[in-house]
Design a protein around this motif. Structure first.
Motif, PDB file in Angstrom:
ATOM      1  N   ALA A  19      15.199  98.651  -1.077  1.00  0.00           N
ATOM      2  CA  ALA A  19      14.007  99.357  -1.535  1.00  0.00           C
ATOM      3  C   ALA A  19      13.728  99.066  -3.005  1.00  0.00           C
ATOM      4  CB  ALA A  19      14.168 100.857  -1.304  1.00  0.00           C
ATOM      5  N   VAL A  20      14.778  99.104  -3.850  1.00  0.00           N
ATOM      6  CA  VAL A  20      14.598  98.850  -5.281  1.00  0.00           C
ATOM      7  C   VAL A  20      14.139  97.418  -5.523  1.00  0.00           C
ATOM      8  CG1 VAL A  20      15.787  98.650  -7.493  1.00  0.00           C
ATOM      9  CG2 VAL A  20      16.217 100.627  -6.028  1.00  0.00           C
ATOM     10  N   GLY A  26       8.749  92.528  -5.211  1.00  0.00           N
ATOM     11  CA  GLY A  26       7.588  92.402  -4.337  1.00  0.00           C
ATOM     12  C   GLY A  26       6.327  93.021  -4.892  1.00  0.00           C
ATOM     13  N   LEU A  27       6.465  93.915  -5.881  1.00  0.00           N
ATOM     14  CA  LEU A  27       5.298  94.581  -6.440  1.00  0.00           C
ATOM     15  C   LEU A  27       5.184  94.378  -7.949  1.00  0.00           C
ATOM     16  CD1 LEU A  27       5.381  97.955  -4.464  1.00  0.00           C
ATOM     17  CD2 LEU A  27       3.815  96.036  -4.117  1.00  0.00           C
ATOM     18  N   ILE A  28       6.186  94.840  -8.697  1.00  0.00           N
ATOM     19  CA  ILE A  28       6.091  94.821 -10.154  1.00  0.00           C
ATOM     20  C   ILE A  28       6.053  93.392 -10.692  1.00  0.00           C
ATOM     21  CG2 ILE A  28       7.246  95.472 -12.296  1.00  0.00           C
ATOM     22  CD1 ILE A  28       8.321  97.934 -10.833  1.00  0.00           C
ATOM     23  N   THR A  34       1.022  87.826 -12.498  1.00  0.00           N
ATOM     24  CA  THR A  34      -0.410  87.589 -12.278  1.00  0.00           C
ATOM     25  C   THR A  34      -1.218  88.046 -13.483  1.00  0.00           C
ATOM     26  OG1 THR A  34      -0.171  87.848  -9.882  1.00  0.00           O
ATOM     27  CG2 THR A  34      -2.382  88.103 -10.798  1.00  0.00           C
ATOM     28  N   GLY A  35      -0.866  89.189 -14.031  1.00  0.00           N
ATOM     29  CA  GLY A  35      -1.581  89.688 -15.198  1.00  0.00           C
ATOM     30  C   GLY A  35      -1.427  88.779 -16.403  1.00  0.00           C
ATOM     31  N   VAL A  36      -0.194  88.308 -16.653  1.00  0.00           N
ATOM     32  CA  VAL A  36       0.036  87.394 -17.776  1.00  0.00           C
ATOM     33  C   VAL A  36      -0.742  86.097 -17.576  1.00  0.00           C
ATOM     34  CG1 VAL A  36       1.783  86.003 -18.947  1.00  0.00           C
ATOM     35  CG2 VAL A  36       2.280  88.377 -18.364  1.00  0.00           C
TER      36      VAL A  36
END
Length: 286
Positions: A19-20, A26-28, A34-36
């Motif tokens: 889960a961690v 998978g998310l962060i 993508t943002g960078v």
């Protein structure tokens, strides 16, 4: 409180770890990268899209054809190298052609026969014949000799199948005249579609074409089939035609070639290349 069994504690620890890691990787992580990329390398991250007149006309990373509706070269534009990706430069069809230097014998089309889809039998060109046909076509387009070693004057592979009592020019379908009349005392025949020549000895004939005027990248597809560049030599070969069609001085066209030539990667890897799309757009603006 009674402690949980060790096997259950191990399973719960594994579930927590999954889960961690799912949240982190998978998310962060994708959101951060993508943002960078969007913030620092927006154009590259979105496919290096090239625009002209406010419209998207292609990508600087993927080649494209400059042909008319019938597939003929548009003479006022520089032509890209051949593509084996689908119908040409299709990113969804990029793959190796699996053709090598020993692929020199064509499968001649049988008149009246149909393939498994019901279409007229088109046969299959060998890699050698594909190169020969392309070289002949480029030579005619640019007004230079398209001759090259191991090619016949009519643009197929110069290959014989030699038997004890005869020789056959297997890539020249009858009634074509063979590119040589005899070979080591044997009469050379034209190839008969549908006949099995596998038992013969394969003999490619080099001929006397010498150094080809048409560069190698003009007659061979890249490994991906998506290469947006051509060699400087191929661009220089096309410059007189493009200049003539556009009413420009050849020196002006060659100056544009220089402006759109990229050097070797890291200074020493590969060869300089010319981005065809960017060069053609520069021509349209000139």
């Amino acid at each position: 409180m009674e402690r949980l069994p060790s096997w259950l504690r191990l399973h719960l620890a594994a579930i927590r770890a999954v889960a961690v890691l799912t949240v982190l990787l998978g998310l962060i992580y994708p959101l951060v990268t993508t943002g960078v990329a969007q913030a620092l390398f927006n154009g590259n991250a979105n496919g290096s899209i090239v625009q002209a007149g406010g419209k998207e006309v292609g990508s600087a990373l993927i080649g494209q054809s400059f042909t008319d509706a019938d597939g003929n070269p548009v003479r006022k534009y520089f032509q890209s190298r051949p593509s084996a990706a689908g119908a040409g430069y299709d990113p969804l069809s990029t793959s190796a052609g699996n053709l090598g230097p020993e692929d020199v014998v064509d499968t001649l089309p049988v008149p009246g026969a149909k393939d498994e889809k019901g279409n007229p039998d088109a046969g299959k060109q060998s890699l050698l014949t594909q190169v020969c046909a392309r070289s002949k076509a480029v030579g005619e387009l640019e007004g230079v000799s398209g001759a090259r070693p191991y090619c016949t004057p009519d643009g197929v592979g110069a290959v014989l199948k030699v038997f004890p009592d005869r020789a056959v020019s297997v890539n020249q379908a009858c009634p074509a005249a063979p590119f040589v009349a005899t070979y080591q005392g044997l009469k050379v025949e034209c190839g008969k579609p549908g006949e099995d020549y596998a038992a013969g000895r394969t003999v490619p004939v080099r001929g006397d074409a010498g150094t080809p005027a048409v560069p190698a990248d003009a007659v061979t597809a890249s490994g991906s089939g998506l290469d947006p560049h051509i060699s400087v030599a191929y661009a220089e070969l096309q410059a007189p035609r493009v200049a003539r069609e556009r009413g420009l001085a050849v020196e002006r066209v060659r100056a544009l070639i220089d402006e759109h030539t990229t050097g070797r990667a890291v200074g020493f890897m590969g060869e300089p290349g010319v981005n065809v799309l960017e060069l053609n757009l520069a021509l349209d603006r000139s």
